[in-house]
Design a protein around this motif. Structure first.
Motif, PDB file in Angstrom:
ATOM      1  N   VAL A 126     -17.093  74.876  25.582  1.00 47.67           N
ATOM      2  CA  VAL A 126     -17.775  75.622  24.688  1.00 47.67           C
ATOM      3  C   VAL A 126     -17.159  76.891  24.677  1.00 47.67           C
ATOM      4  O   VAL A 126     -17.077  77.605  23.500  1.00 47.67           O
ATOM      5  CB  VAL A 126     -19.177  75.646  24.671  1.00 47.67           C
ATOM      6  CG1 VAL A 126     -20.128  76.390  23.320  1.00 47.67           C
ATOM      7  CG2 VAL A 126     -19.904  74.030  24.564  1.00 47.67           C
ATOM      8  N   ARG A 127     -17.190  77.533  25.748  1.00 46.82           N
ATOM      9  CA  ARG A 127     -16.911  78.909  25.964  1.00 46.82           C
ATOM     10  C   ARG A 127     -15.380  78.934  25.731  1.00 46.82           C
ATOM     11  O   ARG A 127     -14.840  80.145  25.068  1.00 46.82           O
ATOM     12  CB  ARG A 127     -16.974  79.373  27.460  1.00 46.82           C
ATOM     13  CG  ARG A 127     -18.453  79.760  27.727  1.00 46.82           C
ATOM     14  CD  ARG A 127     -18.617  80.478  29.275  1.00 46.82           C
ATOM     15  NE  ARG A 127     -17.818  79.867  30.358  1.00 46.82           N
ATOM     16  CZ  ARG A 127     -18.111  78.981  31.147  1.00 46.82           C
ATOM     17  NH1 ARG A 127     -19.223  78.334  30.966  1.00 46.82           N
ATOM     18  NH2 ARG A 127     -17.451  78.574  32.008  1.00 46.82           N
ATOM     19  N   GLN A 128     -14.511  78.028  25.975  1.00 47.76           N
ATOM     20  CA  GLN A 128     -13.238  77.971  25.749  1.00 47.76           C
ATOM     21  C   GLN A 128     -13.071  77.734  24.154  1.00 47.76           C
ATOM     22  O   GLN A 128     -12.295  78.497  23.496  1.00 47.76           O
ATOM     23  CB  GLN A 128     -12.576  76.810  26.243  1.00 47.76           C
ATOM     24  CG  GLN A 128     -11.029  76.633  25.990  1.00 47.76           C
ATOM     25  CD  GLN A 128     -10.373  75.562  26.887  1.00 47.76           C
ATOM     26  OE1 GLN A 128     -11.019  75.038  27.715  1.00 47.76           O
ATOM     27  NE2 GLN A 128      -9.285  75.219  26.742  1.00 47.76           N
ATOM     28  N   THR A 129     -13.731  76.837  23.518  1.00 48.30           N
ATOM     29  CA  THR A 129     -13.758  76.847  21.970  1.00 48.30           C
ATOM     30  C   THR A 129     -14.069  78.128  21.274  1.00 48.30           C
ATOM     31  O   THR A 129     -13.384  78.636  20.381  1.00 48.30           O
ATOM     32  CB  THR A 129     -14.766  75.755  21.748  1.00 48.30           C
ATOM     33  OG1 THR A 129     -14.366  74.400  22.315  1.00 48.30           O
ATOM     34  CG2 THR A 129     -14.652  75.549  20.006  1.00 48.30           C
ATOM     35  N   ALA A 130     -15.149  78.896  21.769  1.00 47.79           N
ATOM     36  CA  ALA A 130     -15.622  80.114  21.366  1.00 47.79           C
ATOM     37  C   ALA A 130     -14.355  81.174  21.442  1.00 47.79           C
ATOM     38  O   ALA A 130     -14.014  81.799  20.667  1.00 47.79           O
ATOM     39  CB  ALA A 130     -16.859  80.658  22.068  1.00 47.79           C
ATOM     40  N   ALA A 131     -13.611  81.132  22.609  1.00 47.47           N
ATOM     41  CA  ALA A 131     -12.486  82.049  22.816  1.00 47.47           C
ATOM     42  C   ALA A 131     -11.437  81.570  21.836  1.00 47.47           C
ATOM     43  O   ALA A 131     -10.524  82.514  21.470  1.00 47.47           O
ATOM     44  CB  ALA A 131     -11.767  82.034  24.228  1.00 47.47           C
ATOM     45  N   GLN A 132     -11.297  80.392  21.524  1.00 43.64           N
ATOM     46  CA  GLN A 132     -10.160  79.985  20.494  1.00 43.64           C
ATOM     47  C   GLN A 132     -10.480  80.515  19.205  1.00 43.64           C
ATOM     48  O   GLN A 132      -9.500  80.922  18.439  1.00 43.64           O
ATOM     49  CB  GLN A 132     -10.154  78.406  20.594  1.00 43.64           C
ATOM     50  CG  GLN A 132      -9.316  77.835  22.115  1.00 43.64           C
ATOM     51  CD  GLN A 132      -9.324  76.437  22.004  1.00 43.64           C
ATOM     52  OE1 GLN A 132     -10.287  75.671  21.392  1.00 43.64           O
ATOM     53  NE2 GLN A 132      -8.329  75.896  22.312  1.00 43.64           N
ATOM     54  N   ILE A 133     -11.581  80.394  18.853  1.00 39.53           N
ATOM     55  CA  ILE A 133     -11.981  80.863  17.607  1.00 39.53           C
ATOM     56  C   ILE A 133     -12.004  82.201  17.390  1.00 39.53           C
ATOM     57  O   ILE A 133     -11.051  82.914  16.408  1.00 39.53           O
ATOM     58  CB  ILE A 133     -13.506  80.727  17.199  1.00 39.53           C
ATOM     59  CG1 ILE A 133     -13.765  79.037  17.026  1.00 39.53           C
ATOM     60  CG2 ILE A 133     -14.211  81.354  15.794  1.00 39.53           C
ATOM     61  CD1 ILE A 133     -15.335  78.735  17.198  1.00 39.53           C
ATOM     62  N   LEU A 134     -12.067  83.106  18.381  1.00 39.22           N
ATOM     63  CA  LEU A 134     -12.160  84.624  18.486  1.00 39.22           C
ATOM     64  C   LEU A 134     -10.492  84.990  18.458  1.00 39.22           C
ATOM     65  O   LEU A 134      -9.924  85.992  17.941  1.00 39.22           O
ATOM     66  CB  LEU A 134     -12.776  85.267  19.592  1.00 39.22           C
ATOM     67  CG  LEU A 134     -14.234  85.186  19.396  1.00 39.22           C
ATOM     68  CD1 LEU A 134     -14.806  85.516  20.914  1.00 39.22           C
ATOM     69  CD2 LEU A 134     -14.769  86.355  18.529  1.00 39.22           C
ATOM     70  N   SER A 135      -9.644  84.233  19.057  1.00 43.67           N
ATOM     71  CA  SER A 135      -8.357  84.417  19.251  1.00 43.67           C
ATOM     72  C   SER A 135      -7.679  84.465  17.874  1.00 43.67           C
ATOM     73  O   SER A 135      -6.327  84.802  17.869  1.00 43.67           O
ATOM     74  CB  SER A 135      -7.751  83.478  20.529  1.00 43.67           C
ATOM     75  OG  SER A 135      -7.498  82.132  19.920  1.00 43.67           O
ATOM     76  N   ILE A 136      -8.045  83.486  17.153  1.00 48.57           N
ATOM     77  CA  ILE A 136      -7.542  83.398  15.749  1.00 48.57           C
ATOM     78  C   ILE A 136      -7.730  84.371  14.718  1.00 48.57           C
ATOM     79  O   ILE A 136      -6.988  84.573  13.710  1.00 48.57           O
ATOM     80  CB  ILE A 136      -7.999  81.576  15.075  1.00 48.57           C
ATOM     81  CG1 ILE A 136      -7.434  80.748  15.797  1.00 48.57           C
ATOM     82  CG2 ILE A 136      -7.426  81.629  13.900  1.00 48.57           C
ATOM     83  CD1 ILE A 136      -7.856  79.346  15.546  1.00 48.57           C
ATOM     84  N   ILE A 137      -9.095  84.946  15.102  1.00 47.09           N
ATOM     85  CA  ILE A 137      -9.515  85.851  13.977  1.00 47.09           C
ATOM     86  C   ILE A 137      -8.800  87.172  14.345  1.00 47.09           C
ATOM     87  O   ILE A 137      -8.586  87.792  15.312  1.00 47.09           O
ATOM     88  CB  ILE A 137     -10.981  86.281  14.212  1.00 47.09           C
ATOM     89  CG1 ILE A 137     -11.738  85.133  14.049  1.00 47.09           C
ATOM     90  CG2 ILE A 137     -11.303  87.524  13.410  1.00 47.09           C
ATOM     91  CD1 ILE A 137     -13.384  85.127  14.482  1.00 47.09           C
TER      92      ILE A 137
END
Length: 171
Positions: A126-137
């Motif tokens: 879940v933390r990794q997925t959140a980081a992926q979302i933030l990395s795209i923004i």
């Protein structure tokens, strides 16, 4: 039609309200309704079919295509429920479904705040997925949140996503 859709169609023509109640009981037990049954519900009840769609999205393990289709149906009636459903997919066990959520959530207006909160989740995926979302923004705020989270991240996979997103700023 699959047999369940044909039966549902016949029953809905006879008594739509009772059939809707019976289908709700069924989805509580089987946790899956075929796409054609969901379409029948949507065509018959329009926005009143939302609880069925949300339940089908949470319960089913029928793959990404099924979830994409159900998300599109939800989006027709309620954008907020659609976004809530996407955030629920971030917590899903399936990596493919989490990746589907990443692609769609990066454009949601409160993505930075919700993703930042998920960086403290107990599950690494879940933390990794959140980081992926933030990395795209493409936002300095998202990058700053990732930079702060790097030091606290214990797992390499999640930290690698964060480092890759802010690597140029760090070095």
């Amino acid at each position: 039609y699959v047999i369940s859709t044909l039966a549902g169609k016949i029953l809905m023509e006879a008594d739509a309200v009772s059939t809707k109640e019976k289908l709700w009981d069924i989805i509580q037990q089987v946790k899956y309704l075929h796409i054609t049954v969901l379409n029948l519900l949507v065509n018959t009840f329009q926005a009143e079919a939302l609880p069925f769609l949300l339940k089908a999205l949470k319960a089913s393990t029928d793959g990404v295509a099924y979830h994409e289709y159900v998300l599109d149906l939800i989006n027709k009636f309620d954008k907020d429920k659609h976004n809530e459903a996407l955030w629920q997919l971030v917590l899903h066990k399936s990596k493919q479904l989490r990746q589907l959520a990443v692609q769609k959530l990066s454009t949601v207006k409160n993505a930075i705040e919700k993703s930042a909160a998920l960086l403290n989740h107990k599950r690494t995926d879940v933390r990794q997925t959140a980081a992926q979302i933030l990395s795209i923004i493409p936002s300095p705020e998202a990058k700053a949140i990732l930079q702060k989270a790097i030091a606290n991240e214990k797992k390499d996979d999640a930290r690698d996503v964060m480092l890759q997103a802010v690597g140029e700023e760090l070095y």
